[in-house]
Scaffold this motif. Sequence first.
Motif, PDB file in Angstrom:
ATOM      1  N   VAL A  20      81.375  -8.371  -9.478  1.00 36.03           N
ATOM      2  CA  VAL A  20      81.419  -9.196 -10.703  1.00 36.03           C
ATOM      3  C   VAL A  20      80.139  -8.995 -11.498  1.00 36.03           C
ATOM      4  O   VAL A  20      80.174  -8.830 -12.730  1.00 36.03           O
ATOM      5  CB  VAL A  20      81.629 -10.681 -10.346  1.00 36.03           C
ATOM      6  CG1 VAL A  20      81.402 -11.572 -11.561  1.00 36.03           C
ATOM      7  CG2 VAL A  20      83.019 -10.897  -9.779  1.00 36.03           C
ATOM      8  N   SER A  21      79.023  -9.000 -10.818  1.00 35.60           N
ATOM      9  CA  SER A  21      77.740  -8.792 -11.481  1.00 35.60           C
ATOM     10  C   SER A  21      77.694  -7.427 -12.164  1.00 35.60           C
ATOM     11  O   SER A  21      77.242  -7.313 -13.307  1.00 35.60           O
ATOM     12  CB  SER A  21      76.613  -8.917 -10.454  1.00 35.60           C
ATOM     13  OG  SER A  21      75.382  -8.576 -11.025  1.00 35.60           O
ATOM     14  N   THR A  22      78.171  -6.415 -11.503  1.00 33.07           N
ATOM     15  CA  THR A  22      78.162  -5.071 -12.076  1.00 33.07           C
ATOM     16  C   THR A  22      79.093  -4.980 -13.278  1.00 33.07           C
ATOM     17  O   THR A  22      78.771  -4.321 -14.268  1.00 33.07           O
ATOM     18  CB  THR A  22      78.576  -4.045 -10.991  1.00 33.07           C
ATOM     19  OG1 THR A  22      77.701  -4.198  -9.877  1.00 33.07           O
ATOM     20  CG2 THR A  22      78.470  -2.630 -11.501  1.00 33.07           C
ATOM     21  N   VAL A  23      80.243  -5.660 -13.207  1.00 34.01           N
ATOM     22  CA  VAL A  23      81.183  -5.662 -14.333  1.00 34.01           C
ATOM     23  C   VAL A  23      80.554  -6.345 -15.553  1.00 34.01           C
ATOM     24  O   VAL A  23      80.815  -5.960 -16.690  1.00 34.01           O
ATOM     25  CB  VAL A  23      82.516  -6.333 -13.928  1.00 34.01           C
ATOM     26  CG1 VAL A  23      83.381  -6.630 -15.129  1.00 34.01           C
ATOM     27  CG2 VAL A  23      83.261  -5.459 -12.937  1.00 34.01           C
ATOM     28  N   LEU A  24      79.725  -7.347 -15.319  1.00 34.77           N
ATOM     29  CA  LEU A  24      79.087  -8.075 -16.421  1.00 34.77           C
ATOM     30  C   LEU A  24      77.914  -7.317 -17.051  1.00 34.77           C
ATOM     31  O   LEU A  24      77.414  -7.722 -18.100  1.00 34.77           O
ATOM     32  CB  LEU A  24      78.592  -9.435 -15.933  1.00 34.77           C
ATOM     33  CG  LEU A  24      79.663 -10.457 -15.608  1.00 34.77           C
ATOM     34  CD1 LEU A  24      79.032 -11.704 -15.016  1.00 34.77           C
ATOM     35  CD2 LEU A  24      80.468 -10.809 -16.846  1.00 34.77           C
ATOM     36  N   TYR A  25      77.477  -6.248 -16.446  1.00 31.29           N
ATOM     37  CA  TYR A  25      76.293  -5.515 -16.898  1.00 31.29           C
ATOM     38  C   TYR A  25      76.417  -5.082 -18.360  1.00 31.29           C
ATOM     39  O   TYR A  25      75.576  -5.446 -19.201  1.00 31.29           O
ATOM     40  CB  TYR A  25      76.065  -4.315 -15.974  1.00 31.29           C
ATOM     41  CG  TYR A  25      74.820  -3.509 -16.247  1.00 31.29           C
ATOM     42  CD1 TYR A  25      73.598  -4.119 -16.474  1.00 31.29           C
ATOM     43  CD2 TYR A  25      74.868  -2.127 -16.255  1.00 31.29           C
ATOM     44  CE1 TYR A  25      72.458  -3.377 -16.699  1.00 31.29           C
ATOM     45  CE2 TYR A  25      73.730  -1.374 -16.483  1.00 31.29           C
ATOM     46  CZ  TYR A  25      72.531  -2.009 -16.701  1.00 31.29           C
ATOM     47  OH  TYR A  25      71.407  -1.275 -16.924  1.00 31.29           O
ATOM     48  N   LEU A  26      77.448  -4.346 -18.692  1.00 27.78           N
ATOM     49  CA  LEU A  26      77.613  -3.870 -20.067  1.00 27.78           C
ATOM     50  C   LEU A  26      77.857  -5.005 -21.053  1.00 27.78           C
ATOM     51  O   LEU A  26      77.210  -5.042 -22.114  1.00 27.78           O
ATOM     52  CB  LEU A  26      78.730  -2.813 -20.143  1.00 27.78           C
ATOM     53  CG  LEU A  26      78.955  -2.213 -21.529  1.00 27.78           C
ATOM     54  CD1 LEU A  26      77.697  -1.507 -22.020  1.00 27.78           C
ATOM     55  CD2 LEU A  26      80.132  -1.261 -21.497  1.00 27.78           C
ATOM     56  N   PRO A  27      78.752  -5.966 -20.757  1.00 28.92           N
ATOM     57  CA  PRO A  27      78.926  -7.066 -21.717  1.00 28.92           C
ATOM     58  C   PRO A  27      77.643  -7.852 -21.986  1.00 28.92           C
ATOM     59  O   PRO A  27      77.397  -8.273 -23.120  1.00 28.92           O
ATOM     60  CB  PRO A  27      79.988  -7.960 -21.056  1.00 28.92           C
ATOM     61  CG  PRO A  27      80.737  -7.057 -20.159  1.00 28.92           C
ATOM     62  CD  PRO A  27      79.745  -6.040 -19.683  1.00 28.92           C
ATOM     63  N   VAL A  28      76.818  -8.044 -20.979  1.00 23.61           N
ATOM     64  CA  VAL A  28      75.569  -8.784 -21.182  1.00 23.61           C
ATOM     65  C   VAL A  28      74.613  -7.988 -22.070  1.00 23.61           C
ATOM     66  O   VAL A  28      73.993  -8.537 -22.987  1.00 23.61           O
ATOM     67  CB  VAL A  28      74.911  -9.145 -19.825  1.00 23.61           C
ATOM     68  CG1 VAL A  28      73.479  -9.596 -20.012  1.00 23.61           C
ATOM     69  CG2 VAL A  28      75.721 -10.212 -19.123  1.00 23.61           C
ATOM     70  N   LEU A  29      74.513  -6.692 -21.821  1.00 23.98           N
ATOM     71  CA  LEU A  29      73.641  -5.866 -22.675  1.00 23.98           C
ATOM     72  C   LEU A  29      74.148  -5.818 -24.118  1.00 23.98           C
ATOM     73  O   LEU A  29      73.359  -5.881 -25.063  1.00 23.98           O
ATOM     74  CB  LEU A  29      73.524  -4.452 -22.098  1.00 23.98           C
ATOM     75  CG  LEU A  29      72.753  -4.336 -20.780  1.00 23.98           C
ATOM     76  CD1 LEU A  29      72.698  -2.886 -20.316  1.00 23.98           C
ATOM     77  CD2 LEU A  29      71.363  -4.918 -20.901  1.00 23.98           C
ATOM     78  N   VAL A  30      75.463  -5.743 -24.292  1.00 20.34           N
ATOM     79  CA  VAL A  30      76.039  -5.764 -25.640  1.00 20.34           C
ATOM     80  C   VAL A  30      75.776  -7.118 -26.302  1.00 20.34           C
ATOM     81  O   VAL A  30      75.440  -7.193 -27.486  1.00 20.34           O
ATOM     82  CB  VAL A  30      77.552  -5.441 -25.597  1.00 20.34           C
ATOM     83  CG1 VAL A  30      78.220  -5.719 -26.923  1.00 20.34           C
ATOM     84  CG2 VAL A  30      77.769  -3.989 -25.184  1.00 20.34           C
ATOM     85  N   ALA A  31      75.904  -8.201 -25.529  1.00 18.80           N
ATOM     86  CA  ALA A  31      75.642  -9.535 -26.075  1.00 18.80           C
ATOM     87  C   ALA A  31      74.181  -9.687 -26.486  1.00 18.80           C
ATOM     88  O   ALA A  31      73.889 -10.299 -27.525  1.00 18.80           O
ATOM     89  CB  ALA A  31      76.019 -10.605 -25.044  1.00 18.80           C
ATOM     90  N   ILE A  32      73.271  -9.127 -25.717  1.00 17.53           N
ATOM     91  CA  ILE A  32      71.847  -9.203 -26.082  1.00 17.53           C
ATOM     92  C   ILE A  32      71.595  -8.403 -27.362  1.00 17.53           C
ATOM     93  O   ILE A  32      70.864  -8.863 -28.249  1.00 17.53           O
ATOM     94  CB  ILE A  32      70.963  -8.709 -24.919  1.00 17.53           C
ATOM     95  CG1 ILE A  32      70.990  -9.715 -23.777  1.00 17.53           C
ATOM     96  CG2 ILE A  32      69.520  -8.496 -25.379  1.00 17.53           C
ATOM     97  CD1 ILE A  32      70.317  -9.235 -22.510  1.00 17.53           C
ATOM     98  N   ALA A  33      72.205  -7.245 -27.477  1.00 12.16           N
ATOM     99  CA  ALA A  33      72.046  -6.452 -28.703  1.00 12.16           C
ATOM    100  C   ALA A  33      72.652  -7.188 -29.896  1.00 12.16           C
ATOM    101  O   ALA A  33      72.057  -7.216 -30.988  1.00 12.16           O
ATOM    102  CB  ALA A  33      72.697  -5.079 -28.528  1.00 12.16           C
TER     103      ALA A  33
END
Length: 193
Positions: A20-33
């Motif tokens: 779950v943590s790994t799946v959230l990696y890209l969405p979190v980085l996109v959200a920060i951007a």
Amino acid sequence: MPEPTFDAAVRAVETVLYSVSTVLYLPVLVAIAALLLYMLACLGAFLGEWRERRRGARLLVDGARAAIDTCVRDSAAPLDAHLERIVQSAEGAGLRRLDAVRFVVRVGPALGLMGTLIPMGIALAGLAHGDLPHMAQNMMTAFTATVVGLACSVLAYVLALVREHWLRADMLDVAFAAEQALADVPALRAIRA
């Protein structure tokens, strides 16, 4: 000594959480951007409003005064209730604009922390396999996410403080304009009669 089934269950839960943590990696980085871009847009809007306010234009107050003048001219009864509604609407509009910036004050650090912890978990997994370059890349991403999230939050906090000050001043002027209009109504009715 723990039972083998308990250890297997713990490893299964750990694997699911890591996935779950790994799946959230890209969405979190996109959200920060996206948060960074949003804050740049908020900063631009803030600077534009600051420039207009220096010139004497205050959109919230000017709009409320126009609505008050229309309400008094149309002699809507009961006038005091209509004027109170205009004051409350102006305050609601100002608070909605303020909430758009306050949102970042709360979300920025949370996204920064998520953007830190997820890559650190991946980096530790890389370290366990001896992949130091991959670990270093993930650690760099982790610390960058923290800095960007906190920077967005600090900027949003400063913008919110200034906008709160502006909103208080604007609401005092809107309330004064409503009270003044209400006090002037008997004189207007005497002139019309």
